[in-house]
Design a protein around this motif. Sequence first.
Motif, PDB file in Angstrom:
ATOM      1  N   THR A  41      -3.861   6.592  12.451  1.00 14.73           N
ATOM      2  CA  THR A  41      -3.970   6.760  10.994  1.00 14.73           C
ATOM      3  C   THR A  41      -2.899   5.986  10.229  1.00 14.73           C
ATOM      4  O   THR A  41      -2.881   6.005   8.999  1.00 14.73           O
ATOM      5  CB  THR A  41      -3.856   8.252  10.594  1.00 14.73           C
ATOM      6  OG1 THR A  41      -2.617   8.747  11.105  1.00 14.73           O
ATOM      7  CG2 THR A  41      -4.995   9.082  11.138  1.00 14.73           C
ATOM      8  N   GLY A  42      -2.005   5.348  10.948  1.00 13.27           N
ATOM      9  CA  GLY A  42      -0.965   4.549  10.294  1.00 13.27           C
ATOM     10  C   GLY A  42       0.044   5.391   9.526  1.00 13.27           C
ATOM     11  O   GLY A  42       0.595   4.958   8.513  1.00 13.27           O
ATOM     12  N   ALA A  43       0.295   6.621  10.008  1.00 15.39           N
ATOM     13  CA  ALA A  43       1.241   7.503   9.304  1.00 15.39           C
ATOM     14  C   ALA A  43       2.634   6.875   9.270  1.00 15.39           C
ATOM     15  O   ALA A  43       3.083   6.280  10.245  1.00 15.39           O
ATOM     16  CB  ALA A  43       1.292   8.859  10.003  1.00 15.39           C
TER      17      ALA A  43
ATOM     18  N   ALA B  52       1.498   6.712  -5.469  1.00 12.34           N
ATOM     19  CA  ALA B  52       2.768   6.516  -4.757  1.00 12.34           C
ATOM     20  C   ALA B  52       2.653   6.810  -3.262  1.00 12.34           C
ATOM     21  O   ALA B  52       3.467   6.347  -2.471  1.00 12.34           O
ATOM     22  CB  ALA B  52       3.850   7.401  -5.379  1.00 12.34           C
ATOM     23  N   LEU B  53       1.674   7.607  -2.866  1.00  4.04           N
ATOM     24  CA  LEU B  53       1.517   7.875  -1.438  1.00  4.04           C
ATOM     25  C   LEU B  53       0.101   8.363  -1.117  1.00  4.04           C
ATOM     26  O   LEU B  53      -0.629   8.825  -1.994  1.00  4.04           O
ATOM     27  CB  LEU B  53       2.560   8.885  -0.946  1.00  4.04           C
ATOM     28  CG  LEU B  53       2.704  10.171  -1.730  1.00  4.04           C
ATOM     29  CD1 LEU B  53       1.771  11.204  -1.181  1.00  4.04           C
ATOM     30  CD2 LEU B  53       4.141  10.643  -1.632  1.00  4.04           C
ATOM     31  N   THR B  54      -0.259   8.227   0.153  1.00  4.61           N
ATOM     32  CA  THR B  54      -1.611   8.603   0.588  1.00  4.61           C
ATOM     33  C   THR B  54      -1.514   9.687   1.661  1.00  4.61           C
ATOM     34  O   THR B  54      -0.902   9.459   2.708  1.00  4.61           O
ATOM     35  CB  THR B  54      -2.337   7.373   1.185  1.00  4.61           C
ATOM     36  OG1 THR B  54      -2.283   6.338   0.216  1.00  4.61           O
ATOM     37  CG2 THR B  54      -3.779   7.690   1.540  1.00  4.61           C
ATOM     38  N   PRO B  55      -2.096  10.864   1.386  1.00  3.66           N
ATOM     39  CA  PRO B  55      -2.006  11.929   2.393  1.00  3.66           C
ATOM     40  C   PRO B  55      -3.144  11.878   3.430  1.00  3.66           C
ATOM     41  O   PRO B  55      -4.258  11.470   3.112  1.00  3.66           O
ATOM     42  CB  PRO B  55      -2.157  13.204   1.547  1.00  3.66           C
ATOM     43  CG  PRO B  55      -2.952  12.770   0.356  1.00  3.66           C
ATOM     44  CD  PRO B  55      -2.718  11.311   0.136  1.00  3.66           C
TER      45      PRO B  55
ATOM     46  N   GLN C 101       8.233  14.877  -3.428  1.00  4.58           N
ATOM     47  CA  GLN C 101       8.118  13.410  -3.491  1.00  4.58           C
ATOM     48  C   GLN C 101       9.484  12.744  -3.656  1.00  4.58           C
ATOM     49  O   GLN C 101       9.718  11.672  -3.117  1.00  4.58           O
ATOM     50  CB  GLN C 101       7.171  13.014  -4.618  1.00  4.58           C
ATOM     51  CG  GLN C 101       5.738  13.333  -4.228  1.00  4.58           C
ATOM     52  CD  GLN C 101       4.750  13.058  -5.339  1.00  4.58           C
ATOM     53  OE1 GLN C 101       4.006  12.094  -5.284  1.00  4.58           O
ATOM     54  NE2 GLN C 101       4.761  13.871  -6.362  1.00  4.58           N
ATOM     55  N   GLU C 102      10.387  13.417  -4.366  1.00  4.04           N
ATOM     56  CA  GLU C 102      11.748  12.855  -4.478  1.00  4.04           C
ATOM     57  C   GLU C 102      12.401  12.803  -3.104  1.00  4.04           C
ATOM     58  O   GLU C 102      13.100  11.853  -2.768  1.00  4.04           O
ATOM     59  CB  GLU C 102      12.600  13.711  -5.425  1.00  4.04           C
ATOM     60  CG  GLU C 102      12.302  13.417  -6.883  1.00  4.04           C
ATOM     61  CD  GLU C 102      12.865  14.482  -7.839  1.00  4.04           C
ATOM     62  OE1 GLU C 102      12.454  14.450  -9.004  1.00  4.04           O
ATOM     63  OE2 GLU C 102      13.691  15.330  -7.402  1.00  4.04           O
ATOM     64  N   LEU C 103      12.148  13.843  -2.320  1.00  5.53           N
ATOM     65  CA  LEU C 103      12.719  13.861  -0.966  1.00  5.53           C
ATOM     66  C   LEU C 103      12.153  12.699  -0.133  1.00  5.53           C
ATOM     67  O   LEU C 103      12.900  11.986   0.536  1.00  5.53           O
ATOM     68  CB  LEU C 103      12.429  15.209  -0.287  1.00  5.53           C
ATOM     69  CG  LEU C 103      12.902  15.306   1.170  1.00  5.53           C
ATOM     70  CD1 LEU C 103      14.430  15.235   1.279  1.00  5.53           C
ATOM     71  CD2 LEU C 103      12.409  16.600   1.823  1.00  5.53           C
TER      72      LEU C 103
ATOM     73  N   ALA D  43       0.871  -1.193   0.000  1.00 10.61           N
ATOM     74  CA  ALA D  43       0.000   0.000   0.000  1.00 10.61           C
ATOM     75  C   ALA D  43       0.895   1.226   0.000  1.00 10.61           C
ATOM     76  O   ALA D  43       1.962   1.215   0.601  1.00 10.61           O
ATOM     77  CB  ALA D  43      -0.872   0.002   1.249  1.00 10.61           C
ATOM     78  N   PRO D  44       0.480   2.298  -0.715  1.00 10.03           N
ATOM     79  CA  PRO D  44       1.329   3.488  -0.746  1.00 10.03           C
ATOM     80  C   PRO D  44       1.542   4.026   0.666  1.00 10.03           C
ATOM     81  O   PRO D  44       0.604   3.994   1.473  1.00 10.03           O
ATOM     82  CB  PRO D  44       0.535   4.487  -1.584  1.00 10.03           C
ATOM     83  CG  PRO D  44      -0.602   3.746  -2.168  1.00 10.03           C
ATOM     84  CD  PRO D  44      -0.776   2.464  -1.432  1.00 10.03           C
ATOM     85  N   PRO D  45       2.747   4.492   0.975  1.00 13.04           N
ATOM     86  CA  PRO D  45       2.992   5.026   2.318  1.00 13.04           C
ATOM     87  C   PRO D  45       2.061   6.186   2.644  1.00 13.04           C
ATOM     88  O   PRO D  45       1.719   6.984   1.766  1.00 13.04           O
ATOM     89  CB  PRO D  45       4.449   5.488   2.277  1.00 13.04           C
ATOM     90  CG  PRO D  45       4.904   5.366   0.888  1.00 13.04           C
ATOM     91  CD  PRO D  45       3.907   4.558   0.113  1.00 13.04           C
ATOM     92  N   ARG D  46       1.657   6.271   3.904  1.00 10.04           N
ATOM     93  CA  ARG D  46       0.735   7.322   4.329  1.00 10.04           C
ATOM     94  C   ARG D  46       1.535   8.478   4.942  1.00 10.04           C
ATOM     95  O   ARG D  46       2.334   8.273   5.853  1.00 10.04           O
ATOM     96  CB  ARG D  46      -0.235   6.739   5.357  1.00 10.04           C
ATOM     97  CG  ARG D  46      -1.402   7.627   5.661  1.00 10.04           C
ATOM     98  CD  ARG D  46      -2.434   6.887   6.479  1.00 10.04           C
ATOM     99  NE  ARG D  46      -3.312   6.034   5.685  1.00 10.04           N
ATOM    100  CZ  ARG D  46      -4.372   6.474   4.998  1.00 10.04           C
ATOM    101  NH1 ARG D  46      -4.682   7.752   5.003  1.00 10.04           N
ATOM    102  NH2 ARG D  46      -5.129   5.635   4.327  1.00 10.04           N
ATOM    103  N   ILE D  47       1.320   9.652   4.398  1.00 14.82           N
ATOM    104  CA  ILE D  47       2.037  10.836   4.893  1.00 14.82           C
ATOM    105  C   ILE D  47       1.059  11.682   5.705  1.00 14.82           C
ATOM    106  O   ILE D  47      -0.037  11.997   5.211  1.00 14.82           O
ATOM    107  CB  ILE D  47       2.561  11.731   3.742  1.00 14.82           C
ATOM    108  CG1 ILE D  47       3.210  10.914   2.628  1.00 14.82           C
ATOM    109  CG2 ILE D  47       3.492  12.834   4.259  1.00 14.82           C
ATOM    110  CD1 ILE D  47       4.542  10.369   2.889  1.00 14.82           C
TER     111      ILE D  47
END
Length: 394
Positions: free
Chosen positions: A105-107, A36-39, A383-385, A5-9
């Motif tokens: 929230t699983g951040a 690529a990610l979930t905010p 996102q690169e960071l 799953a996309p990482p959660r930010i």
Amino acid sequence: MSCDAPPRIAYVDHAVDLGGAEHSLIELISRLDRTALTPTIIHTEGAKWLQSDRIADVAKVAVFLPHPLLEQKRDEVSAGLLHLIPNVWTALRLSLKLRGALRRTGAQLVHTNSLKTHFIGGLAARLRRLPLVWHVRDLLGEDEGYHWLRRAARLLRPHVIAISEAVAEQFAGLPIEVTVIPNGIPLDNFCPGPPSPRLRNELGLTADDRVLLMVSRLTPWKGHMTLLEALAGLAERWPRLKLVVVGEVAFWEAGYEQQLTQRAAELGLAEQVIWTGFRSDVPELLRLCDIFVLPSVREPFGRVIIEAMATGRPVVATKSGGVPEVVVDGQTGLLVPPEDAQSLASAIETLLGDSQRAQQMGAEGLARAHKLFSTDRVAQQVQELYQRIFSENR
Ligand code: UDP
Ligand code: GLC
């Protein structure tokens, strides 16, 4: 959560009102690659900036309640030990609450977007052993928490995103990674062109008025007083010169608005200055002006400047903070020392008296904005960071 799953930010911002920091965050989140990610946005109960439909589909969690600590002005942050003890206690309580929300929230990474959440969110992230990104948008004076920010950076070791080199300078000599990512704006929303006759009418401007425009919160460090002084110096030679001031005060600075209108009246400018209050049609308002002015005392970046550039308008601003990284002095605008009404008046007059040069500067500003200040570039660099941070932590 499944492994792929996309990482959660978690994006953390304590503001209630919509300021430049929140505009920038909304833009960033709405341009993220969601495959690529979930905010998740972590915010203060009742935050008005969440109403933006650009982030309608993003998960939101209210963790903070409006609190005097969160509403404090930045020059009160380090107002002595007696103030500090209850502040530290409140900050600790908020950090623990936030830690719970991060867990629920699983951040997997915490991205803080406002000065106070760098401290509160930073501690919460560290308590959860999560990677931490500070998006730093403030330029602090020695008496405004500058030393606290450096101490916290030393302790919490965030990856810092600085919105300008001037902001990055605050972290010089610290053992942390600082990446400069200048702000971007939705360039398509701004376009050069003639002013709308309806808007001119609404604000009482006639076709032969020359128009200066300033857009900003009504707060003393944005330099409105200096601009009023400058205008007073120009009024006699330029009787058709009008100044449109867009923006509103924050509630704790309500008295400042009255000080401004009073000063304008004392200077005999009651007819020349048009105060619009907060407006949500800044792109149209920008087209009203001949020259955009931002006379800040110390400006970390100034989104409004790139908005004016993207509208093809020349900019007169101050050599302060990140502004010289945005405006090329003599090419896309003119820069003057802060709090210097005479230099400000003379730069404005130079452009009023030479429309061809003013237009050329506007055109160069437009090209520069499109080359350097898009929101897509910001989203890509951020996102690169994250990718780098995740691969380092693997
Ligand atoms: N803004 C707005 N309406 C207003 C005043 C400001 O939409 O009445 C917007 C402005 O267009 C810009 C942001 O608020 O996008 C202010 O950002 P900036 O970085 O210039 O200043 P800040 O307030 O963050 O210091
Ligand atoms: C802050 C700064 C401003 C900057 C904005 C967006 O509010 O005062 O200069 O443009 O953040 O990053």
